[in-house]
Design an enzyme around this catalytic site. Structure first.
Site, mmCIF file in Angstrom:
data_model
loop_
_atom_site.group_PDB
_atom_site.id
_atom_site.type_symbol
_atom_site.label_atom_id
_atom_site.label_comp_id
_atom_site.label_asym_id
_atom_site.label_seq_id
_atom_site.Cartn_x
_atom_site.Cartn_y
_atom_site.Cartn_z
ATOM 1 N N ARG A 160 1.144 15.094 -68.235
ATOM 2 C CA ARG A 160 2.118 15.624 -67.290
ATOM 3 C C ARG A 160 3.532 15.228 -67.711
ATOM 4 O O ARG A 160 3.890 14.045 -67.695
ATOM 5 C CB ARG A 160 1.813 15.089 -65.886
ATOM 6 C CG ARG A 160 2.469 15.849 -64.767
ATOM 7 C CD ARG A 160 2.114 15.239 -63.421
ATOM 8 N NE ARG A 160 0.719 15.436 -63.064
ATOM 9 C CZ ARG A 160 0.262 16.516 -62.441
ATOM 10 N NH1 ARG A 160 1.098 17.483 -62.107
ATOM 11 N NH2 ARG A 160 -1.008 16.618 -62.136
ATOM 12 N N LYS A 191 -5.303 15.979 -69.726
ATOM 13 C CA LYS A 191 -4.121 16.560 -69.089
ATOM 14 C C LYS A 191 -2.956 15.595 -69.196
ATOM 15 O O LYS A 191 -3.054 14.438 -68.804
ATOM 16 C CB LYS A 191 -4.402 16.878 -67.617
ATOM 17 C CG LYS A 191 -3.227 17.540 -66.918
ATOM 18 C CD LYS A 191 -3.560 17.924 -65.492
ATOM 19 C CE LYS A 191 -3.689 16.715 -64.606
ATOM 20 N NZ LYS A 191 -3.923 17.088 -63.191
ATOM 21 N N ASP A 213 14.461 34.070 -38.077
ATOM 22 C CA ASP A 213 15.087 32.983 -38.827
ATOM 23 C C ASP A 213 14.065 32.056 -39.470
ATOM 24 O O ASP A 213 14.428 31.055 -40.077
ATOM 25 C CB ASP A 213 16.020 32.178 -37.921
ATOM 26 C CG ASP A 213 15.271 31.469 -36.794
ATOM 27 O OD1 ASP A 213 14.059 31.731 -36.629
ATOM 28 O OD2 ASP A 213 15.893 30.666 -36.081
ATOM 29 N N GLY A 214 12.770 32.385 -39.326
ATOM 30 C CA GLY A 214 11.722 31.604 -39.967
ATOM 31 C C GLY A 214 11.054 30.591 -39.068
ATOM 32 O O GLY A 214 10.051 29.981 -39.463
ATOM 33 N N GLU A 215 11.560 30.367 -37.861
ATOM 34 C CA GLU A 215 10.933 29.408 -36.956
ATOM 35 C C GLU A 215 9.544 29.898 -36.539
ATOM 36 O O GLU A 215 9.316 31.096 -36.401
ATOM 37 C CB GLU A 215 11.800 29.208 -35.719
ATOM 38 C CG GLU A 215 13.132 28.530 -35.985
ATOM 39 C CD GLU A 215 13.929 28.329 -34.708
ATOM 40 O OE1 GLU A 215 13.311 28.271 -33.622
ATOM 41 O OE2 GLU A 215 15.167 28.245 -34.797
ATOM 42 N N ASP A 261 -8.869 15.753 -65.129
ATOM 43 C CA ASP A 261 -7.991 14.737 -65.717
ATOM 44 C C ASP A 261 -8.720 13.402 -65.705
ATOM 45 O O ASP A 261 -9.851 13.291 -65.222
ATOM 46 C CB ASP A 261 -6.668 14.643 -64.955
ATOM 47 C CG ASP A 261 -6.865 14.473 -63.454
ATOM 48 O OD1 ASP A 261 -7.840 13.789 -63.054
ATOM 49 O OD2 ASP A 261 -6.074 15.029 -62.681
ATOM 50 N N ARG A 319 -1.643 13.334 -51.458
ATOM 51 C CA ARG A 319 -1.557 12.917 -52.853
ATOM 52 C C ARG A 319 -0.196 12.333 -53.204
ATOM 53 O O ARG A 319 0.011 11.884 -54.325
ATOM 54 C CB ARG A 319 -1.847 14.106 -53.767
ATOM 55 C CG ARG A 319 -3.235 14.660 -53.580
ATOM 56 C CD ARG A 319 -3.498 15.798 -54.529
ATOM 57 N NE ARG A 319 -2.581 16.898 -54.286
ATOM 58 C CZ ARG A 319 -2.487 17.966 -55.071
ATOM 59 N NH1 ARG A 319 -3.229 18.054 -56.142
ATOM 60 N NH2 ARG A 319 -1.643 18.938 -54.779
#
Length: 206
Positions: A199, A197, A43-45, A174, A102
């Site tokens: 965005r 850059k 189940d991804g655990e 950037d 970030r």
């Protein structure tokens, strides 16, 4: 199933995001690697297990938040808890890259986006990180544990000098990186270029 390694004072272990980095660190420090196992259930655990006795040990878990980001971050948190419950003397998480840091920038409406990577206190474990961005990475508001911001610039500068590259040019991706790029270019006596850059959306730079 994936094997994980880490570094400790009496035994060393790390997570599975970058095992080769952990091996290089342990080889350089002449320290043994610890052993643990991690795998995902259907189940991804995420399941993590420590395969050695770490009672009283000083443990360093090396785990950058590279892709898959959330899976590696969850594995780190589970390992931190596992070492704590195994009576390790001290557990230090070493994050060469911590992407969620970030998320402290302001949005277009002037509101500050929530620090999604903020995590609850896990027994006041220390978390050193190498620098890869602005000084806000060490913002104490992102963590409830002590954080040491490790600056990698001296090591990177030495490695670049050893390459002896002709016509070296340092490029800032950037406007936000110009200050750091200029400082590096000055130390290397190299040229400086800046990418414009723009965005349109948080995940769509051009």
């Amino acid at each position: 199933m994936r094997s994980t390694q880490a570094c400790t004072a009496r035994s060393r272990s790390s997570a599975a995001a970058h095992p080769s980095l952990t091996r290089e660190i342990c080889d350089y420090l002449n320290l043994p690697q610890g052993n643990s196992t991690a795998f995902n259930f259907s189940d991804g655990e995420t399941f993590c297990q420590i395969d050695e006795n770490v009672r009283g040990s000083d443990v360093f878990i090396v785990q950058p938040t590279c892709r898959p980001v959330n899976e590696n971050l969850m594995e780190l948190l589970i390992l931190l808890d596992a070492f704590k419950r195994s009576s390790a003397s001290r557990v230090t998480a070493v994050l060469p890259y911590y992407g969620y840091a970030r998320r402290t920038r302001r949005t277009s409406r002037g509101c500050r986006s929530p620090p999604a990577g903020r995590r609850p206190d896990l027994a006041r474990r220390r978390r050193p990180r190498a620098d890869h961005g602005p000084a806000r990475l060490a913002d104490p508001g992102l963590f409830d544990v002590p954080v040491d911001h490790l600056f990698a610039a001296p090591v990177l500068l030495e490695a670049i000098r050893e390459l002896a590259l002709p016509n070296l040019m340092i490029v800032s991706p950037d406007a936000g990186g110009v200050e750091r790029a200029r400082a590096i270019a000055k130390r290397l006596e190299a040229g400086l270029a800046i990418i414009d850059k723009r965005r349109t959306r948080p995940t769509s730079p051009r």
